[in-house]
Scaffold this motif. Sequence first.
Motif, PDB file in Angstrom:
ATOM      1  N   ASP A  12       0.815  -1.201   0.000  1.00  0.00           N
ATOM      2  CA  ASP A  12       0.000   0.000   0.000  1.00  0.00           C
ATOM      3  C   ASP A  12       0.849   1.250   0.000  1.00  0.00           C
ATOM      4  O   ASP A  12       0.489   2.253  -0.591  1.00  0.00           O
ATOM      5  CB  ASP A  12      -0.898  -0.017   1.232  1.00  0.00           C
ATOM      6  N   ASP A  13       1.979   1.174   0.682  1.00  0.00           N
ATOM      7  CA  ASP A  13       2.744   2.394   0.885  1.00  0.00           C
ATOM      8  C   ASP A  13       3.842   2.604  -0.135  1.00  0.00           C
ATOM      9  O   ASP A  13       4.598   3.548  -0.037  1.00  0.00           O
ATOM     10  CB  ASP A  13       3.351   2.383   2.288  1.00  0.00           C
TER      11      ASP A  13
ATOM     12  N   GLY B 148      -5.498   4.323  -1.391  1.00  0.00           N
ATOM     13  CA  GLY B 148      -6.681   4.340  -0.530  1.00  0.00           C
ATOM     14  C   GLY B 148      -6.337   4.259   0.952  1.00  0.00           C
ATOM     15  O   GLY B 148      -6.884   4.983   1.769  1.00  0.00           O
ATOM     16  N   GLY B 149      -5.384   3.392   1.289  1.00  0.00           N
ATOM     17  CA  GLY B 149      -5.010   3.222   2.692  1.00  0.00           C
ATOM     18  C   GLY B 149      -4.365   4.485   3.254  1.00  0.00           C
ATOM     19  O   GLY B 149      -4.624   4.868   4.402  1.00  0.00           O
ATOM     20  N   GLN B 150      -3.559   5.137   2.426  1.00  0.00           N
ATOM     21  CA  GLN B 150      -2.904   6.374   2.886  1.00  0.00           C
ATOM     22  C   GLN B 150      -3.937   7.476   3.090  1.00  0.00           C
ATOM     23  O   GLN B 150      -3.883   8.224   4.061  1.00  0.00           O
ATOM     24  CB  GLN B 150      -1.854   6.807   1.855  1.00  0.00           C
ATOM     25  N   ARG B 151      -4.899   7.575   2.166  1.00  0.00           N
ATOM     26  CA  ARG B 151      -5.946   8.597   2.309  1.00  0.00           C
ATOM     27  C   ARG B 151      -6.729   8.370   3.596  1.00  0.00           C
ATOM     28  O   ARG B 151      -7.084   9.301   4.308  1.00  0.00           O
ATOM     29  CB  ARG B 151      -6.927   8.515   1.139  1.00  0.00           C
ATOM     30  N   GLN B 152      -6.991   7.090   3.856  1.00  0.00           N
ATOM     31  CA  GLN B 152      -7.742   6.765   5.054  1.00  0.00           C
ATOM     32  C   GLN B 152      -6.979   7.210   6.302  1.00  0.00           C
ATOM     33  O   GLN B 152      -7.567   7.712   7.246  1.00  0.00           O
ATOM     34  CB  GLN B 152      -7.973   5.257   5.042  1.00  0.00           C
ATOM     35  N   ARG B 153      -5.659   7.050   6.271  1.00  0.00           N
ATOM     36  CA  ARG B 153      -4.854   7.472   7.419  1.00  0.00           C
ATOM     37  C   ARG B 153      -4.803   8.990   7.545  1.00  0.00           C
ATOM     38  O   ARG B 153      -4.747   9.524   8.650  1.00  0.00           O
ATOM     39  CB  ARG B 153      -3.450   6.872   7.312  1.00  0.00           C
ATOM     40  N   LYS B 179      -7.152  -7.223   2.795  1.00  0.00           N
ATOM     41  CA  LYS B 179      -5.939  -7.362   3.586  1.00  0.00           C
ATOM     42  C   LYS B 179      -5.715  -6.102   4.433  1.00  0.00           C
ATOM     43  O   LYS B 179      -5.443  -6.170   5.637  1.00  0.00           O
ATOM     44  CB  LYS B 179      -4.764  -7.578   2.625  1.00  0.00           C
ATOM     45  N   LEU B 180      -5.878  -4.965   3.782  1.00  0.00           N
ATOM     46  CA  LEU B 180      -5.648  -3.694   4.460  1.00  0.00           C
ATOM     47  C   LEU B 180      -6.706  -3.465   5.534  1.00  0.00           C
ATOM     48  O   LEU B 180      -6.446  -2.890   6.593  1.00  0.00           O
ATOM     49  CB  LEU B 180      -5.703  -2.580   3.419  1.00  0.00           C
ATOM     50  N   ARG B 181      -7.915  -3.940   5.250  1.00  0.00           N
ATOM     51  CA  ARG B 181      -9.004  -3.776   6.210  1.00  0.00           C
ATOM     52  C   ARG B 181      -8.676  -4.537   7.500  1.00  0.00           C
ATOM     53  O   ARG B 181      -8.852  -4.033   8.603  1.00  0.00           O
ATOM     54  CB  ARG B 181     -10.287  -4.322   5.583  1.00  0.00           C
TER      55      ARG B 181
END
Lengths: 306, 367
Positions: A12-13, B148-153, B179-181
């Motif tokens: 993701d990062d 998406g994960g970064q935006r959520q953070r 997975k990220l969830r």
Amino acid sequence: MSVSNAMAAPSDDAPVVEAPKKARRRRYDAKEVGLAVLFLLPSLAVFSIFFYLPFARLLSWGTYESVRGGSSYNQVGIDQYQEVLGGGEFRAGLWHSLQFVIYTVPAGLILGTLLAVAAHRRLKGIKVFQAIFSSTLASSVAVSSVIFFFLFNPAVGFFEVSWQSDPSWAMFAAALPAIWQNLGLAFVIVLAGLQAVPDEVMEAARLDGYGPLRRLTRITLPLISPVLMFLLVILVIYGFQAFAQIDIITKGGPGGATETLVFKIFKQTQDYGKGAVLSVGLFCVTLVVTFFQFAILDRRVHYGDE
Amino acid sequence: MASVTFDAVSKRYGEVTAVDDLNLSIDDGEFMVLLGPSGCGKTTALRMIAGLEEISDGKLLIGDEVVNDVDPSRRDISMVFQSYALYPHMTVQRNIESPLLVRSYDVDGPGTPTRKLTKAERDERVAEAARVLDLEPYMKRKPAALSGGQRQRVALARAFVGRPKVFLMDEPLSNLDAKLRAQTRIELVELHARVGTTIVYVTHDQVEAMTMATRVAVMSMGKLQQVGTPQEVYSRPVNTFVAQFIGTPPMNCFPGQISADGRGVEVPGGTLPLPAGLQAVPAAGSTVTVGVRPEHLEVSGQGSLGVVVRAVEWLGHECLISASVGDATIVVREPGMSASDAGHDLRLRVDPENVHLFDPSTTLRIG
């Protein structure tokens, strides 16, 4: 702490990899080029007949000088361009056109935007107001000009003022119908832009403590800046090209005070060569102004994908 | 930090009642999950806490203060939206900083007037939020350049930076991949443990509810069905709705009859034991709805229930066996590889403490 560590999922990062800016130039074979030309041919034909060829003709017209009130023409070459574009008439026309743009564009844009912001809410009957505010767009330039001509007529008008015959007010009088119509256009386009702003973003701003004015200036306007940019460009072009308002309300008067470039072109019935040069001048002015708008303002416009 | 109390709160849109007479106390520091299917009123309830929806009836309290008419920005809450609702034209840094720039905070302790933060205080808080949520490398980027994960953070950081009394979260994980969830669930629990702020979290995903909540409030059709710890709603559902909403696959519910001797429930294919600790056994012969979770049905040669297998789905670590009980279809969860196949007869057994009885007319739990 583990929150940060666990969140740093490599998949993701991973930094967002940008595509190479310039793809390597590839070679096209003759067949591809032929196909491309074939696809372009219809639009090329239409543009040639209705734009490129007439424009070339216009350029060449500019090299002819009228003799004996337009009954014959002498070719004088590029000299006529220098003479007309460097002359006082072009400068005066350009100044009047600029005045018209300055009167019509900011007022129409600001009023239309404010009305759109006011009408962009879920209220019963708001559609009626939306229809009313956008109706100025549906009336023709001639109709709106006639309405304003009579509204501000010193003899029979609702407002008994003599703006149309006062040199310092005449341009404003001619600009009023254009402001009125620009307002409708700006209203419709800004309203569409506002409807594309996600509700959740505005709600987040409310929770963050942005008041109504701050929400407008810090969130809404930046988010609809592409729309405002588009409006600014086309309203400026409309302003430089305006004719009917001036013809109906002031006829270029009093004493030539409202003779814009377009109006001066229109007056060259005896001298097509000079008219052609003025037309080319107007084209260049519009082109340069539009170019500068993009060059200077586009950097301040936020497009969603940046 | 503060508690949140719904005191007979209703929300009506014309003829439609979105939230009906909601009574719910969310304790200070609690991680409360509002759980239910879409349209159950959970998001409306959350938006009423935020002040984004007006309250038609009843009182809403944050701490001891009735906030029905308090502006959203003065409720000292922050919210993470499903779409994250980041400001697309601002950098990550600016997004996180934005509430600090416009709001006043109670920074000098109780009794002192609230004030805007100084630049140094703002920088410190933004830096802390960025560090905790691992956003330091992205501070100069715009949201469009984030995953998406970064935006959520970033959305979490923006909510976190103002140190509000209550965090509101509206399905914040639903736009992330599986997975990220799963990762983020654990991180949210850790974040909650770290800051101790009251969290009200809306989801339709019962896995999120079960894994993160201190308590779960299950809602359906605008009404609160049950409030309790995840263990309570799982093991003692108050009605068939909660029984079937919690658990994957859902609890098997099928009709049965109290046997003549009053010591079991007769169902098509056999007899099941009565639930352990039943205070008032329904009259012999009365009809009941029997509920058994798929994981509590055990394949056993001595089982008291005989069924015919319709299909077997192998999922790797377990099998889901579909079988018929009378007209109803039930699902049995069997660890590992199943020996059964479609068309086979199968005997099942269940422990008394894992049998649930419901009144078929009211759908309420018996005992």
